[in-house]
Design an enzyme around this catalytic site. Structure first.
Site, PDB file in Angstrom:
ATOM      1  N   LYS A 277       0.884  -1.519   0.174  1.00  0.00           N
ATOM      2  CA  LYS A 277       0.362   0.071   0.372  1.00  0.00           C
ATOM      3  C   LYS A 277       0.631   1.207   0.018  1.00  0.00           C
ATOM      4  O   LYS A 277       2.151   1.061   0.411  1.00  0.00           O
ATOM      5  CB  LYS A 277      -0.840   0.239   1.026  1.00  0.00           C
ATOM      6  CG  LYS A 277      -2.064  -0.781   1.486  1.00  0.00           C
ATOM      7  CD  LYS A 277      -2.589  -0.567   2.377  1.00  0.00           C
ATOM      8  CE  LYS A 277      -3.542  -1.226   2.470  1.00  0.00           C
ATOM      9  NZ  LYS A 277      -4.790  -1.525   1.110  1.00  0.00           N
ATOM     10  N   ASP A 288      -7.916  -3.112  10.313  1.00  0.00           N
ATOM     11  CA  ASP A 288      -8.128  -3.804   9.071  1.00  0.00           C
ATOM     12  C   ASP A 288      -8.500  -5.251  10.261  1.00  0.00           C
ATOM     13  O   ASP A 288      -8.939  -6.254   9.726  1.00  0.00           O
ATOM     14  CB  ASP A 288      -7.126  -4.492   8.442  1.00  0.00           C
ATOM     15  CG  ASP A 288      -7.757  -5.164   7.513  1.00  0.00           C
ATOM     16  OD1 ASP A 288      -8.562  -4.714   7.043  1.00  0.00           O
ATOM     17  OD2 ASP A 288      -6.638  -5.713   6.290  1.00  0.00           O
ATOM     18  N   ARG A 351     -10.397 -11.340   1.846  1.00  0.00           N
ATOM     19  CA  ARG A 351     -11.251 -12.332   0.971  1.00  0.00           C
ATOM     20  C   ARG A 351     -10.500 -13.583   1.441  1.00  0.00           C
ATOM     21  O   ARG A 351     -11.224 -15.036   1.176  1.00  0.00           O
ATOM     22  CB  ARG A 351     -11.499 -12.270  -0.066  1.00  0.00           C
ATOM     23  CG  ARG A 351     -10.533 -12.187  -1.320  1.00  0.00           C
ATOM     24  CD  ARG A 351     -11.051 -11.414  -1.985  1.00  0.00           C
ATOM     25  NE  ARG A 351     -11.649  -9.637  -1.990  1.00  0.00           N
ATOM     26  CZ  ARG A 351     -10.877  -8.848  -3.134  1.00  0.00           C
ATOM     27  NH1 ARG A 351     -11.690  -9.029  -4.443  1.00  0.00           N
ATOM     28  NH2 ARG A 351     -10.903  -7.896  -2.664  1.00  0.00           N
TER      29      ARG A 351
HETATM   30  N1  BES Z   1      -8.209  -4.030   4.012  1.00  0.00           N
HETATM   31  C1  BES Z   1      -8.457  -3.280   3.344  1.00  0.00           C
HETATM   32  C2  BES Z   1      -9.936  -2.409   2.885  1.00  0.00           C
HETATM   33  C3  BES Z   1      -9.628  -1.068   3.011  1.00  0.00           C
HETATM   34  C4  BES Z   1      -9.396  -0.048   2.494  1.00  0.00           C
HETATM   35  C5  BES Z   1     -10.349  -1.070   3.915  1.00  0.00           C
HETATM   36  C6  BES Z   1      -9.067   1.142   2.637  1.00  0.00           C
HETATM   37  C7  BES Z   1     -10.250   0.196   4.326  1.00  0.00           C
HETATM   38  C8  BES Z   1      -9.632   1.413   3.767  1.00  0.00           C
HETATM   39  C9  BES Z   1      -8.989  -4.637   1.790  1.00  0.00           C
HETATM   40  O1  BES Z   1      -7.688  -5.476   2.101  1.00  0.00           O
HETATM   41  C10 BES Z   1      -7.666  -4.048   0.680  1.00  0.00           C
HETATM   42  O2  BES Z   1      -7.175  -3.682   0.585  1.00  0.00           O
HETATM   43  N2  BES Z   1      -8.544  -4.149  -0.110  1.00  0.00           N
HETATM   44  C11 BES Z   1      -8.039  -3.293  -1.779  1.00  0.00           C
HETATM   45  C12 BES Z   1      -8.643  -4.430  -2.388  1.00  0.00           C
HETATM   46  C13 BES Z   1      -8.576  -4.347  -3.736  1.00  0.00           C
HETATM   47  C14 BES Z   1      -6.500  -4.691  -3.881  1.00  0.00           C
HETATM   48  C15 BES Z   1      -8.697  -5.511  -4.714  1.00  0.00           C
HETATM   49  C16 BES Z   1      -8.834  -2.004  -1.861  1.00  0.00           C
HETATM   50  O3  BES Z   1     -10.027  -2.246  -1.283  1.00  0.00           O
HETATM   51  O4  BES Z   1      -8.667  -1.501  -2.421  1.00  0.00           O
HETATM   52 ZN    ZN Z   2      -7.150  -5.575   5.035  1.00  0.00          ZN
HETATM   53 MN    MN Z   3      -5.849  -5.337   1.391  1.00  0.00          MN
END
Ligand code: BES
Ligand code: ZN
Ligand code: MN
Length: 494
Positions: A277, A288, A351
């Site tokens: 990230k 998370d 997931r």
């Molecule tokens: N924990 C994150 C989701 C998230 C992102 C929650 C920002 C709150 C704020 C999750 O694990 C994630 O990183 N999801 C990705 C999925 C993508 C790679 C398909 C996302 O939402 O960007």
């Molecule tokens: Zn996550």
């Molecule tokens: Mn993630």
């Protein structure tokens, strides 16, 4: 905070502060009228001066009134619009804000006499307790000198005439239990990720088991390997901290009654893994594990409420870290279900841990399964911070959850879960990929989970937008413990 219910005369009760609702120079409720009478019209005179703006939630703290025993009187403006759920909660918040920093130790709150259209006095009592507790919560900071706690320790609520004292007390006690569970969820969410580790979550569950008589079992890495939880193991691969799989069982119902299974995402820190990230606000990825925390908080509330039903909590928990051992984009792993997954993006890890937990849920022959996860950033874009995303393979279950959210003020909103959304998850190398394209990210994530939940009634709550607040008020909200508690309470009725 302690709560008691009383049938009392608000003008002659000895208290540090009596709180009454008023509107534009009018004394609305019986309590306000009683004070007006006892003070021989002083209240109206004060209101006529115009020091209290006619905006719902404005307050005026008076240093007592002649003829009134209480040492202070707090006026809370109700506004002239019909009272909505939300306005009622605003009034309770305002009361807390006006008194939290004073020397007041105990309060008589008469806001509970207000009528909220469409809601009964049980709702008003519960919301008063829940909102006051929510507002009164303080983050346990890791500072050298602890913050001095608020003086305010005790609240007396005027007993509503429409309920027996015993019934009313029952509602207050249940609301207290829900608030205690919510506080636990917030504490865990706020704890830094070096302290709130998978092991810490497992120890918290074990301690809860002892305190509340829950059956708790924790699977370690070796157990996961033996079972074949390849998806969960792929996520933890880059971390030095051991993963845990927490199983908690609350048996309040008949021995043969099928359980509700709650599954909570417990990523104690999400760096994204090799699909790293960006740096800004990455600290927020300590939240998370809020799905896991909300399941723990719900279990605590449930045990304290002693609800007559069976509930199983499943919490897969680990870190998502980059490192020499970490999973690569392109890796193919085999999930507990036997289905294989091409991991195209290691940041879509939620997931992966959930799919193994959802397969594991089958062995409990569940009545229904509900998973809760901070799953997608896309859900924040779709619904903001007001509602959790709600998807289900069963309409009745979805409606139950939506209604529970509406009642408790901890709302969830339905999103479609059509088969078409699974198309994007096709892989050239495995049964499925773990990501689809950018469109409808919340729905494709849920569609991935749908491959693992075909054998039971299932719903999914994406709480990415509601589990925490960013900015100045940064911290965990404790959602959706209130939704879950209402949902479980309602399942006992039907
Ligand atoms: N924990 C994150 C989701 C998230 C992102 C929650 C920002 C709150 C704020 C999750 O694990 C994630 O990183 N999801 C990705 C999925 C993508 C790679 C398909 C996302 O939402 O960007
Ligand atoms: Zn996550
Ligand atoms: Mn993630």
């Amino acid at each position: 905070m302690e709560f008691t219910l009383k049938v009392a005369h608000p003008a002659s009760i000895k208290t540090a502060c009596v709180v009454i609702p008023v509107t534009e120079g009018r004394c609305l409720t019986p309590a306000a009228q009683a004070l007006e009478q006892a003070s021989e019209g002083q209240l109206t005179q004060i209101l006529k001066r115009g020091d209290l703006t006619a905006e719902a939630g404005k307050t005026l703290l008076l240093p007592g009134l002649k003829g009134v025993t209480a040492s202070r009187v707090l006026l809370v403006e109700v506004g002239s619009d019909p009272l909505k759920d939300r306005t009622y909660r605003t009034l309770v918040c305002s009361m807390e804000q006006a008194l939290a920093s004073t020397a007041v130790k105990e309060v008589l709150c008469t806001l509970t006499e207000l009528e909220v259209p469409g809601r009964d006095s049980a709702w008003v009592l519960e919301q008063t307790v829940l909102t006051l507790r929510e507002q009164h919560y303080r983050i346990q900071k890791q500072t050298q000198t602890p913050e001095s706690p608020s003086h305010w320790k005790k609240t007396t609520l005027l007993a509503p005439s429409s309920l027996s004292l015993k019934k009313a007390q029952g509602f207050v006690e249940q609301a207290q239990a829900v608030a205690n569970g919510t506080d636990l969820t917030r504490d865990l969410g706020n704890l830094p990720p070096n302290l709130c580790t998978p092991t810490h979550l497992a120890e918290t569950a074990q301690a809860m088991g002892k305190d509340w008589g829950l059956k708790v079992r924790v699977l370690d890495r070796a157990d996961m390997e033996k079972l074949g939880m390849g998806a969960l193991l792929a996520v933890t691969a880059g971390s030095h901290r051991p993963p845990q799989f927490i199983i908690m069982e609350y048996a309040g119902g008949k021995a043969k009654a099928k359980p509700v299974v709650l599954v909570g995402k417990g990523i104690t820190f999400d760096t994204g893994g090799i699909s790293l990230k960006p740096a800004p606000e990455m600290d927020e990825m300590k939240f998370d594990m809020c799905g896991a925390a909300s399941v723990l908080g719900t279990m605590r509330a449930l045990a304290e409420m002693k609800l007559p039903l069976n509930v199983v909590a499943l919490i897969p928990t680990c870190e998502n870290m980059p490192g020499g051992g970490a999973t690569r984009p392109g890796d193919v792993v085999k999930s507990l279900s036997g289905q294989t997954i091409e991991i195209l993006n290691t940041d879509a890890e939620g997931r992966l841990i959930l799919c193994d937990a959802l397969t594991y849920a089958e062995r409990f022959e569940p009545a229904v399964v509900v998973d809760v996860a901070t799953l997608t950033g896309a859900c924040v874009i779709a619904l903001g911070h007001e509602a959790a995303g709600l998807m289900a393979n069963d309409e009745v279950l979805r409606n139950e959850l939506q209604a529970a959210g509406d009642y408790s003020g901890d709302r969830a909103w339905p999103l479609p879960l059509w088969e078409e959304y699974q198309e994007g998850l096709k892989s050239n190398f495995a049964d499925m990929a773990n990501v689809a394209g950018r469109p409808a990210g919340t729905l494709t994530a849920a569609s991935f989970l749908a491959y693992y939940t075909k054998r039971y009634r299932w719903a999914h709550l994406d709480i990415a937008g509601v589990a925490w607040r960013s900015g100045k008020e940064k911290g965990a909200t404790g959602r959706p413990v209130r939704l879950f508690c209402r949902f479980l309470q309602q399942r006992c009725q039907g």
